[in-house]
Design a protein around this motif. Structure first.
Motif, PDB file in Angstrom:
ATOM      1  N   THR A  96       5.764 133.418  22.209  1.00 42.42           N
ATOM      2  CA  THR A  96       5.979 133.361  20.772  1.00 42.42           C
ATOM      3  C   THR A  96       6.779 134.587  20.338  1.00 42.42           C
ATOM      4  O   THR A  96       6.387 135.705  20.670  1.00 42.42           O
ATOM      5  N   PRO A  97       7.878 134.391  19.623  1.00 43.81           N
ATOM      6  CA  PRO A  97       8.657 135.545  19.170  1.00 43.81           C
ATOM      7  C   PRO A  97       7.829 136.516  18.340  1.00 43.81           C
ATOM      8  O   PRO A  97       6.972 136.115  17.558  1.00 43.81           O
ATOM      9  N   PHE A  98       8.075 137.787  18.560  1.00 42.96           N
ATOM     10  CA  PHE A  98       7.438 138.897  17.859  1.00 42.96           C
ATOM     11  C   PHE A  98       5.945 139.019  18.148  1.00 42.96           C
ATOM     12  O   PHE A  98       5.198 139.546  17.341  1.00 42.96           O
ATOM     13  N   GLN A  99       5.544 138.543  19.308  1.00 45.46           N
ATOM     14  CA  GLN A  99       4.180 138.763  19.778  1.00 45.46           C
ATOM     15  C   GLN A  99       4.247 139.677  20.993  1.00 45.46           C
ATOM     16  O   GLN A  99       5.213 139.652  21.753  1.00 45.46           O
ATOM     17  N   LEU A 100       3.210 140.476  21.171  1.00 43.12           N
ATOM     18  CA  LEU A 100       3.142 141.386  22.308  1.00 43.12           C
ATOM     19  C   LEU A 100       2.443 140.722  23.482  1.00 43.12           C
ATOM     20  O   LEU A 100       1.448 140.023  23.300  1.00 43.12           O
ATOM     21  N   TYR A 101       2.967 140.978  24.668  1.00 49.52           N
ATOM     22  CA  TYR A 101       2.376 140.469  25.908  1.00 49.52           C
ATOM     23  C   TYR A 101       2.158 141.655  26.841  1.00 49.52           C
ATOM     24  O   TYR A 101       3.088 142.398  27.135  1.00 49.52           O
ATOM     25  N   ARG A 102       0.915 141.822  27.287  1.00 45.89           N
ATOM     26  CA  ARG A 102       0.588 142.923  28.195  1.00 45.89           C
ATOM     27  C   ARG A 102       1.292 142.717  29.525  1.00 45.89           C
ATOM     28  O   ARG A 102       1.372 141.598  30.026  1.00 45.89           O
ATOM     29  N   ILE A 103       1.789 143.801  30.089  1.00 41.19           N
ATOM     30  CA  ILE A 103       2.470 143.745  31.380  1.00 41.19           C
ATOM     31  C   ILE A 103       1.493 144.157  32.472  1.00 41.19           C
ATOM     32  O   ILE A 103       0.814 145.182  32.362  1.00 41.19           O
ATOM     33  N   PHE A 104       1.426 143.345  33.512  1.00 44.61           N
ATOM     34  CA  PHE A 104       0.577 143.611  34.673  1.00 44.61           C
ATOM     35  C   PHE A 104       1.461 143.846  35.889  1.00 44.61           C
ATOM     36  O   PHE A 104       2.500 143.203  36.035  1.00 44.61           O
ATOM     37  N   HIS A 105       1.045 144.745  36.746  1.00 39.36           N
ATOM     38  CA  HIS A 105       1.801 144.995  37.971  1.00 39.36           C
ATOM     39  C   HIS A 105       1.047 144.375  39.147  1.00 39.36           C
ATOM     40  O   HIS A 105      -0.105 144.699  39.396  1.00 39.36           O
ATOM     41  N   ASP A 106       1.709 143.465  39.843  1.00 41.67           N
ATOM     42  CA  ASP A 106       1.150 142.839  41.038  1.00 41.67           C
ATOM     43  C   ASP A 106       1.564 143.708  42.224  1.00 41.67           C
ATOM     44  O   ASP A 106       2.727 143.688  42.646  1.00 41.67           O
ATOM     45  N   LYS A 107       0.626 144.475  42.749  1.00 40.97           N
ATOM     46  CA  LYS A 107       0.936 145.409  43.833  1.00 40.97           C
ATOM     47  C   LYS A 107       1.322 144.678  45.117  1.00 40.97           C
ATOM     48  O   LYS A 107       2.165 145.148  45.873  1.00 40.97           O
ATOM     49  N   TYR A 108       0.742 143.525  45.353  1.00 38.84           N
ATOM     50  CA  TYR A 108       1.015 142.787  46.577  1.00 38.84           C
ATOM     51  C   TYR A 108       2.480 142.338  46.638  1.00 38.84           C
ATOM     52  O   TYR A 108       3.165 142.536  47.630  1.00 38.84           O
ATOM     53  N   ASP A 109       2.966 141.732  45.545  1.00 39.25           N
ATOM     54  CA  ASP A 109       4.359 141.268  45.487  1.00 39.25           C
ATOM     55  C   ASP A 109       5.300 142.298  44.862  1.00 39.25           C
ATOM     56  O   ASP A 109       6.504 142.061  44.775  1.00 39.25           O
ATOM     57  N   ASP A 110       4.740 143.409  44.402  1.00 34.16           N
ATOM     58  CA  ASP A 110       5.499 144.469  43.746  1.00 34.16           C
ATOM     59  C   ASP A 110       6.395 143.912  42.638  1.00 34.16           C
ATOM     60  O   ASP A 110       7.613 144.099  42.625  1.00 34.16           O
ATOM     61  N   GLU A 111       5.756 143.196  41.705  1.00 30.42           N
ATOM     62  CA  GLU A 111       6.483 142.677  40.551  1.00 30.42           C
ATOM     63  C   GLU A 111       5.629 142.807  39.310  1.00 30.42           C
ATOM     64  O   GLU A 111       4.407 142.915  39.378  1.00 30.42           O
ATOM     65  N   HIS A 112       6.288 142.811  38.173  1.00 29.10           N
ATOM     66  CA  HIS A 112       5.613 142.928  36.884  1.00 29.10           C
ATOM     67  C   HIS A 112       5.548 141.549  36.244  1.00 29.10           C
ATOM     68  O   HIS A 112       6.528 140.819  36.234  1.00 29.10           O
ATOM     69  N   LEU A 113       4.386 141.230  35.687  1.00 36.05           N
ATOM     70  CA  LEU A 113       4.136 139.906  35.126  1.00 36.05           C
ATOM     71  C   LEU A 113       3.512 140.039  33.747  1.00 36.05           C
ATOM     72  O   LEU A 113       2.882 141.038  33.433  1.00 36.05           O
TER      73      LEU A 113
END
Length: 140
Positions: A96-113
């Protein structure tokens, strides 16, 4: 058009019919600054301004949030959250535009989700317009 698409289209038409002038708004997160719109309009009228105000002019109408603030950062590695914004690809997106989404770091795949509106992990920030921000608590 299948029955699912017809149902969705009908719901969208009913939703739009609830707003006869075609105007509705999505509220922004409480941690983002707001602007005193009526004061801006009065200022523009009194000063004969027809175009947009400069960033410097807008500062006097800015209302800082209480409790938390967002500060924009340059990359996902620095951010705590992602703020979705409008773009041409907004239709069919799971955010949804103008909503905040928490960023999580997946250490196994080394990516941010992020977790999208459907509760799924997503990399949508890679192709959808938005800003990386740090959400900080204020002392107010």
């Amino acid at each position: 058009m299948d029955k699912e698409e017809e149902k969705l289209l009908k719901e969208l038409i009913e939703f739009d019919d609830d707003f006869p002038k075609g105007i509705y708004a999505v509220p922004s997160p409480k941690c983002l600054p707001k602007y005193a719109i009526r004061r801006i309009a009065k200022y523009m009228e009194e000063n004969g301004i027809e175009g947009p105000l400069s960033k410097e002019e807008l500062k006097q109408f800015r209302i800082e949030p209480k409790g938390y603030i967002c500060k924009e950062v340059q990359c996902v590695e620095e951010a705590t959250h992602w703020l979705a914004t409008f773009d041409d690809a907004i239709d069919g997106c799971e955010v949804t535009p103008f909503q905040l989404y928490r960023i999580f770091h997946d250490k196994y795949d080394d990516e941010h989700l992020i977790i999208d509106d459907n509760g799924n992990f997503s990399l949508i920030y890679l192709w959808h317009e938005g800003r990386f921000v740090v959400l900080e608590e204020t002392r107010k």
